[in-house]
Design a protein around this motif. Structure first.
Motif, PDB file in Angstrom:
ATOM      1  N   LEU A 192       0.856  -1.187   0.000  1.00 35.50           N
ATOM      2  CA  LEU A 192       0.000   0.000   0.000  1.00 35.50           C
ATOM      3  C   LEU A 192       0.893   1.238   0.000  1.00 35.50           C
ATOM      4  O   LEU A 192       1.044   1.926   1.016  1.00 35.50           O
ATOM      5  N   ALA A 228     -12.357   3.374  -6.025  1.00 36.39           N
ATOM      6  CA  ALA A 228     -13.495   3.560  -5.117  1.00 36.39           C
ATOM      7  C   ALA A 228     -14.484   4.557  -5.713  1.00 36.39           C
ATOM      8  O   ALA A 228     -15.709   4.358  -5.632  1.00 36.39           O
ATOM      9  N   VAL A 265      -2.480   3.837  -3.087  1.00 39.15           N
ATOM     10  CA  VAL A 265      -3.531   4.652  -2.460  1.00 39.15           C
ATOM     11  C   VAL A 265      -4.266   5.457  -3.530  1.00 39.15           C
ATOM     12  O   VAL A 265      -5.505   5.567  -3.517  1.00 39.15           O
ATOM     13  N   LEU A 301     -14.035  -1.023   0.070  1.00 40.03           N
ATOM     14  CA  LEU A 301     -13.085  -2.077   0.416  1.00 40.03           C
ATOM     15  C   LEU A 301     -12.799  -2.982  -0.784  1.00 40.03           C
ATOM     16  O   LEU A 301     -11.686  -3.486  -0.941  1.00 40.03           O
ATOM     17  N   TRP A 326      -6.449   3.078  -5.405  1.00 41.15           N
ATOM     18  CA  TRP A 326      -7.592   2.722  -4.546  1.00 41.15           C
ATOM     19  C   TRP A 326      -8.655   3.821  -4.583  1.00 41.15           C
ATOM     20  O   TRP A 326      -9.846   3.550  -4.773  1.00 41.15           O
ATOM     21  N   CYS A 327      -8.219   5.056  -4.420  1.00 44.64           N
ATOM     22  CA  CYS A 327      -9.166   6.169  -4.397  1.00 44.64           C
ATOM     23  C   CYS A 327      -9.909   6.276  -5.728  1.00 44.64           C
ATOM     24  O   CYS A 327     -11.130   6.489  -5.771  1.00 44.64           O
ATOM     25  N   LEU A 376     -10.162  -1.292  -2.637  1.00 47.17           N
ATOM     26  CA  LEU A 376      -8.869  -1.466  -1.988  1.00 47.17           C
ATOM     27  C   LEU A 376      -8.268  -2.828  -2.339  1.00 47.17           C
ATOM     28  O   LEU A 376      -7.081  -2.930  -2.676  1.00 47.17           O
ATOM     29  N   LEU A 394      -1.904  -2.837   7.497  1.00 50.70           N
ATOM     30  CA  LEU A 394      -3.256  -2.620   6.993  1.00 50.70           C
ATOM     31  C   LEU A 394      -4.297  -3.180   7.954  1.00 50.70           C
ATOM     32  O   LEU A 394      -5.359  -2.577   8.142  1.00 50.70           O
ATOM     33  N   ALA A 414      -6.439  -7.181   2.510  1.00 53.25           N
ATOM     34  CA  ALA A 414      -7.523  -6.385   1.931  1.00 53.25           C
ATOM     35  C   ALA A 414      -8.622  -7.270   1.361  1.00 53.25           C
ATOM     36  O   ALA A 414      -9.812  -6.967   1.512  1.00 53.25           O
ATOM     37  N   TYR A 444     -12.505  -7.335   2.624  1.00 49.28           N
ATOM     38  CA  TYR A 444     -13.634  -7.182   1.701  1.00 49.28           C
ATOM     39  C   TYR A 444     -14.617  -8.329   1.867  1.00 49.28           C
ATOM     40  O   TYR A 444     -15.843  -8.114   1.938  1.00 49.28           O
TER      41      TYR A 444
END
Length: 532
Positions: A5, A17, A10, A198, A13-14, A201, A115, A160, A164
């Motif tokens: 990560l 998401a 990150v 999640l 991931w953002c 992620l 994490l 992760a 999830y």
């Protein structure tokens, strides 16, 4: 390939998401029955993550614009994601999600590989933020994710993925934990949003898209919503604001707000907080914030103030404007205005909401800012999926938007109207004055802090010492190529004698050129200039 990560993960991931919530938004809205059946949880989560995404992209953009060694630090990126979510949090669900991200950031900024610990801290901090935690909600889902992560050995991708899976299983059980969900036959909307986040992620770390099961998330039948007035009654207002205050003052404010209403969530720290509460006395809720510190970005929603269905109009215009003065002008012209405050550009969700408010079969969108082109394009695509015919005119300044609005004729065919408005905007050169904050290189040479910059079509063309002389120099350059009409949009804090001097200069130096002046209100630029 699985990865740790780090800053890039990150960022990925953002982005994932945001894409996932954009995909699931309408379905999440449809199952939103708790704590208030107002059908906006998916939208609120999307807007919250969109704000987080913008903050993350800003960190990476800073490294691109200013050459530095290496890439952004993971701690900086995860903190930016959490801070962006905090300042942009919408609704009960978005506020809780921002605290979950903040809890993760607290751990990951110190121990980037932990994490599992980050997910545990996220769940704990979310429970702490909610005045009266209820099981069968996003809090339960967050705890289940942390439990599953803590029971898993392996790299970040494995943790992760386990989180999830645990969150998804917990989500399926929420109808049996909360009566209102069981009666409606739906899962918790906020929990579903967290599962989506999640899942993003897990995908960012493993490279594999998560398996999505939809059969347990049936669209909400409106006939299953609570119909007993006593059952569905609740406070009349949702109040949300950002608050600058110290910890002791916030603790006292929590007690007062808890006595005023319900669904109280206070998240944040380090002097900046996001406050969310449902109350009957909205004024008292804001006063509690005033007593604690400095509340701002105050949003008050009346749950009972849902507009009555109205007939859809054929065509409307939605325009982004930099100040209240132009917002009023657009409203007088029949357009729906979206206010872009200094340093707070509207998100695509806000543009989509404005398109919906326009309630038209056809909409012309005027972003009036070159930096909003991608945001506006995303809003157009979303609105088109909802059956609205939308045309985006790539206006780069408010003065171009005013020129387009001046020739708007709703009785023309849509394509003809768009062509006419596009031509009017394209025939308008635009400029603005700005004050340099620091020494820097520009296309007109080196400027010093405090210098007045005259930007023409987005590039610095004139560097001056005062507003009046710089404005006249800019106009002389623009009118050298010809022009018939000068439009001036003046900021509320600009000198009172600025416009009379400019008008006199135009009359004396440029014959047969008319001038029109508008009050821009609290806009960031002291003066906007248009030449048609």
């Amino acid at each position: 390939m699985p990865q740790t990560l780090d800053a890039v993960a990150v960022r990925t991931w953002c982005s994932l998401a945001l894409d996932g919530l954009g995909r699931d938004r309408e379905e999440i809205d449809a199952v939103n029955v708790y704590p208030v059946a107002d059908g906006d949880t998916g939208t609120n989560l999307y807007l919250t993550v969109e704000s987080a995404h913008q903050a993350v992209e800003a960190v990476f953009a800073a490294y691109t614009e200013v050459p530095q060694t290496g890439a952004p630090k993971t701690a900086d990126v995860i903190r930016a994601m959490a801070h962006g979510a905090l300042v942009g949090a919408r609704g009960n669900s978005g506020t809780i999600l921002s605290q979950l991200l903040r809890g993760m950031a607290e751990v990951l900024a110190e121990r980037g590989t932990d994490l599992s610990g980050a997910l545990r801290r996220a769940a704990e901090s979310a429970y702490e933020a909610v005045a009266h935690p209820v099981e069968g909600t996003v809090l339960t889902v967050a705890t289940a994710a942390a439990d599953a992560a803590g029971a898993t050995e392996g790299d970040a991708a494995a943790v992760a993925t386990a989180a999830y899976g645990g969150a998804r299983r917990a989500l399926e059980e929420t109808p049996g934990q909360l009566d209102v969900l069981g009666r409606a036959g739906v899962v918790d909307a906020g929990g579903w949003g967290l599962v989506t986040v999640l899942g993003a992620l897990a995908q960012a770390l493993s490279g594999e898209a998560p398996v999505v099961r939809r059969e347990a998330h049936p669209p909400l039948d409106p006939h299953t919503c609570p119909s007993d007035p006593a059952e569905s009654a609740g406070p009349a207002f949702e109040v949300i604001y950002l608050l600058e205050a110290d910890d002791d003052a916030v603790a006292r404010m929590r007690g007062r707000l808890d006595a005023l209403g319900d669904s109280l969530v206070v998240v944040g720290g380090d002097g900046l907080w996001n406050v969310h509460v449902h109350v009957d006395d909205a004024g008292a809720a804001v006063e509690a914030g005033v007593e604690a510190g400095r509340p701002y970005r105050i949003r008050i929603t009346h749950f009972g103030a849902r507009p009555e269905p109205r007939e859809q109009v054929q065509r409307a215009v939605v325009a982004v404007v930099p100040g209240e003065g132009l917002a009023g002008l657009c409203a007088e012209a029949g357009a729906t205005a979206v206010l872009a405050r200094p340093g707070e550009p509207p998100a695509s969700g806000e543009l989509v909401a404005a398109i919906r408010r326009a309630h038209a079969r056809e909409v012309v969108l005027l972003p009036n800012d070159a930096e909003l082109r991608h945001t506006a394009a995303a809003a157009v695509e979303q609105a088109r999926t909802e059956g609205v015919r939308v045309a985006l005119i790539p206006t780069r300044s408010a003065v171009q938007g005013l020129a387009a609005l001046a020739v708007h004729a709703p009785d023309r065919r849509f394509d003809e109207d768009v062509v006419a408005m596009t031509a009017a905007a394209g025939a308008t050169r635009y400029a603005e004055l700005a004050v340099a904050e620091r020494q820097s290189w520009t296309t007109a040479g080196i400027c010093q802090a405090g210098d007045v910059l005259g930007l023409i079509d987005g590039d610095v063309a004139v560097i001056g010492q005062d507003l009046a002389r710089t404005a006249k120099a800019v106009l002389d350059r623009m009118l050298a190529a010809g022009g018939e009409l000068v439009t001036l949009v003046l900021a509320a804090d600009a000198p009172a004698d600025l416009v009379p001097g400019i008008e006199a200069h135009v009359r004396e130096a440029h014959l047969a050129v008319d001038t029109v002046v508008y009050d821009g209100g609290n806009q960031s630029a002291p003066l906007l200039i248009g030449v048609e």
